[in-house]
Design a protein around this motif. Sequence first.
Motif, PDB file in Angstrom:
ATOM      1  N   PHE A 146      15.520 -50.006 -37.982  1.00 15.51           N
ATOM      2  CA  PHE A 146      15.377 -48.949 -38.978  1.00 15.51           C
ATOM      3  C   PHE A 146      14.544 -49.342 -40.194  1.00 15.51           C
ATOM      4  O   PHE A 146      14.731 -48.822 -41.283  1.00 15.51           O
ATOM      5  N   LYS A 147      13.616 -50.264 -39.972  1.00 14.55           N
ATOM      6  CA  LYS A 147      12.618 -50.535 -40.996  1.00 14.55           C
ATOM      7  C   LYS A 147      11.514 -49.477 -40.882  1.00 14.55           C
ATOM      8  O   LYS A 147      11.272 -48.934 -39.800  1.00 14.55           O
ATOM      9  N   PRO A 148      10.822 -49.166 -41.970  1.00 17.57           N
ATOM     10  CA  PRO A 148       9.795 -48.115 -41.925  1.00 17.57           C
ATOM     11  C   PRO A 148       8.663 -48.451 -40.957  1.00 17.57           C
ATOM     12  O   PRO A 148       8.309 -49.623 -40.767  1.00 17.57           O
ATOM     13  N   VAL A 149       8.108 -47.433 -40.342  1.00 14.55           N
ATOM     14  CA  VAL A 149       6.924 -47.592 -39.502  1.00 14.55           C
ATOM     15  C   VAL A 149       5.724 -47.825 -40.405  1.00 14.55           C
ATOM     16  O   VAL A 149       5.535 -47.127 -41.412  1.00 14.55           O
ATOM     17  N   ARG A 150       4.906 -48.818 -40.072  1.00 14.94           N
ATOM     18  CA  ARG A 150       3.732 -49.127 -40.862  1.00 14.94           C
ATOM     19  C   ARG A 150       2.662 -48.042 -40.682  1.00 14.94           C
ATOM     20  O   ARG A 150       2.433 -47.560 -39.580  1.00 14.94           O
ATOM     21  N   LYS A 151       2.016 -47.688 -41.773  1.00 13.66           N
ATOM     22  CA  LYS A 151       0.996 -46.634 -41.707  1.00 13.66           C
ATOM     23  C   LYS A 151      -0.215 -47.047 -40.882  1.00 13.66           C
ATOM     24  O   LYS A 151      -0.967 -46.193 -40.416  1.00 13.66           O
ATOM     25  N   GLY A 152      -0.397 -48.358 -40.704  1.00  9.15           N
ATOM     26  CA  GLY A 152      -1.532 -48.827 -39.915  1.00  9.15           C
ATOM     27  C   GLY A 152      -1.522 -48.263 -38.504  1.00  9.15           C
ATOM     28  O   GLY A 152      -2.580 -47.966 -37.936  1.00  9.15           O
ATOM     29  N   THR A 153      -0.319 -48.087 -37.934  1.00 15.90           N
ATOM     30  CA  THR A 153      -0.221 -47.504 -36.589  1.00 15.90           C
ATOM     31  C   THR A 153      -0.743 -46.079 -36.590  1.00 15.90           C
ATOM     32  O   THR A 153      -1.463 -45.660 -35.674  1.00 15.90           O
ATOM     33  N   ALA A 154      -0.395 -45.322 -37.623  1.00 18.21           N
ATOM     34  CA  ALA A 154      -0.861 -43.937 -37.718  1.00 18.21           C
ATOM     35  C   ALA A 154      -2.387 -43.883 -37.856  1.00 18.21           C
ATOM     36  O   ALA A 154      -3.046 -43.012 -37.283  1.00 18.21           O
ATOM     37  N   HIS A 155      -2.957 -44.831 -38.597  1.00 13.80           N
ATOM     38  CA  HIS A 155      -4.420 -44.879 -38.745  1.00 13.80           C
ATOM     39  C   HIS A 155      -5.091 -45.199 -37.405  1.00 13.80           C
ATOM     40  O   HIS A 155      -6.149 -44.637 -37.080  1.00 13.80           O
ATOM     41  N   ILE A 156      -4.482 -46.103 -36.621  1.00  7.30           N
ATOM     42  CA  ILE A 156      -5.022 -46.409 -35.296  1.00  7.30           C
ATOM     43  C   ILE A 156      -5.028 -45.142 -34.431  1.00  7.30           C
ATOM     44  O   ILE A 156      -6.021 -44.840 -33.754  1.00  7.30           O
ATOM     45  N   ILE A 157      -3.938 -44.403 -34.471  1.00  5.72           N
ATOM     46  CA  ILE A 157      -3.827 -43.175 -33.676  1.00  5.72           C
ATOM     47  C   ILE A 157      -4.856 -42.154 -34.133  1.00  5.72           C
ATOM     48  O   ILE A 157      -5.524 -41.507 -33.325  1.00  5.72           O
ATOM     49  N   LYS A 158      -4.990 -42.011 -35.433  1.00  4.14           N
ATOM     50  CA  LYS A 158      -5.927 -41.037 -36.005  1.00  4.14           C
ATOM     51  C   LYS A 158      -7.372 -41.386 -35.651  1.00  4.14           C
ATOM     52  O   LYS A 158      -8.164 -40.509 -35.279  1.00  4.14           O
ATOM     53  N   ASN A 159      -7.708 -42.669 -35.737  1.00  3.75           N
ATOM     54  CA  ASN A 159      -9.102 -43.096 -35.563  1.00  3.75           C
ATOM     55  C   ASN A 159      -9.522 -43.164 -34.100  1.00  3.75           C
ATOM     56  O   ASN A 159     -10.663 -42.824 -33.763  1.00  3.75           O
ATOM     57  N   HIS A 160      -8.631 -43.619 -33.232  1.00  3.56           N
ATOM     58  CA  HIS A 160      -9.018 -43.870 -31.837  1.00  3.56           C
ATOM     59  C   HIS A 160      -8.517 -42.818 -30.850  1.00  3.56           C
ATOM     60  O   HIS A 160      -8.923 -42.823 -29.683  1.00  3.56           O
ATOM     61  N   LYS A 161      -7.618 -41.947 -31.314  1.00  3.49           N
ATOM     62  CA  LYS A 161      -7.124 -40.822 -30.510  1.00  3.49           C
ATOM     63  C   LYS A 161      -6.622 -41.238 -29.114  1.00  3.49           C
ATOM     64  O   LYS A 161      -6.991 -40.654 -28.091  1.00  3.49           O
ATOM     65  N   PRO A 162      -5.768 -42.248 -29.050  1.00  2.00           N
ATOM     66  CA  PRO A 162      -5.247 -42.658 -27.746  1.00  2.00           C
ATOM     67  C   PRO A 162      -4.122 -41.736 -27.281  1.00  2.00           C
ATOM     68  O   PRO A 162      -3.557 -40.969 -28.075  1.00  2.00           O
ATOM     69  N   ILE A 163      -3.799 -41.804 -26.004  1.00  2.00           N
ATOM     70  CA  ILE A 163      -2.544 -41.237 -25.518  1.00  2.00           C
ATOM     71  C   ILE A 163      -1.445 -42.155 -26.036  1.00  2.00           C
ATOM     72  O   ILE A 163      -1.499 -43.366 -25.841  1.00  2.00           O
ATOM     73  N   VAL A 164      -0.449 -41.594 -26.711  1.00  2.00           N
ATOM     74  CA  VAL A 164       0.599 -42.395 -27.337  1.00  2.00           C
ATOM     75  C   VAL A 164       1.899 -42.235 -26.556  1.00  2.00           C
ATOM     76  O   VAL A 164       2.460 -41.134 -26.485  1.00  2.00           O
ATOM     77  N   VAL A 165       2.361 -43.326 -25.975  1.00  2.11           N
ATOM     78  CA  VAL A 165       3.566 -43.297 -25.134  1.00  2.11           C
ATOM     79  C   VAL A 165       4.688 -44.073 -25.821  1.00  2.11           C
ATOM     80  O   VAL A 165       4.587 -45.285 -26.003  1.00  2.11           O
ATOM     81  N   PRO A 166       5.776 -43.389 -26.191  1.00  2.00           N
ATOM     82  CA  PRO A 166       6.896 -44.078 -26.842  1.00  2.00           C
ATOM     83  C   PRO A 166       7.795 -44.785 -25.821  1.00  2.00           C
ATOM     84  O   PRO A 166       7.982 -44.315 -24.698  1.00  2.00           O
TER      85      PRO A 166
END
Length: 271
Positions: free
Chosen positions: A170-190
């Motif tokens: 339950f530590k916060p998700v780092r914003k860097g992951t969101a930037h990776i998703i935004k910039n590279h538009k990958p399929i994101v699988v949880p």
Amino acid sequence: MGLFKRNPFGHILFLKRWLIRIAGAVTHRRYRGFNQLEIDGSEIIRALPDRNVLFISNHQTYFADVVAMFHVFNASLKGREDNIKNIGYLWEPKLNMYYIGAKETLQANFLTKVLAYAGAITVERTWRAGGKDVAEHEQKSVNPNDTENIGIALEDGWVITFPQGTTKSFKPVRKGTAHIIKNHKPIVVPIVIDGFRRSFDKKGLRLKKKGILQSFIIKEPLDIDYENDTIEEIVEKVEYAIEQHPSFLKVIPVEVIEEQQELDRMRQWHY
């Protein structure tokens, strides 16, 4: 020439193949023998494209989590249905698979450097140093080479990341992951895992307890509007998807929280 073929990071694929085979053979009984790995969602893995896929997961140990993913992904691709029976699935493993790890952890010793060769993308954590959190005003700027390497890995294949950047729950998700998703538009699988913290030590190299049921749940890809979703909205989607949003604390039984707190106290003394 084929014997010395390399991936975009200069790693010789022949060596990487054998490292995965050997590491897989050594670790297989940790998930099917000493403990049991309960898998759900293998069919999702088989339906994914060969490139530009980002796996996001909660994190419980440094190495056991990602080793389990190498087992599950390769087994699923070879037709195993929610199981890792018959280790033959590792004879021809998927080689364009990478995982993001902290440079200080992966360069700690010879063993971790060998594990890194199997597919690590090392990054410098700006928010932690020497195993401790760094105050926001003391944090270093992100190394642009790190983000570039993640993009290269996504162009070549699949990338595994632990967006909280820590094994603490339950530590916060780092914003860097969101930037990776935004910039590279990958399929994101949880992916949501459990039981690894009880099975292994913090590094995930030493078996701590046998007879633990480990769970490994692969979810459907996230629905993300790459153009219009804000960084904050993507972060929230990731937190919910890997079941690490603060709201999940409200539905976790008190005894489970107390057990986790006791484990954390024990690790302060044992590690």
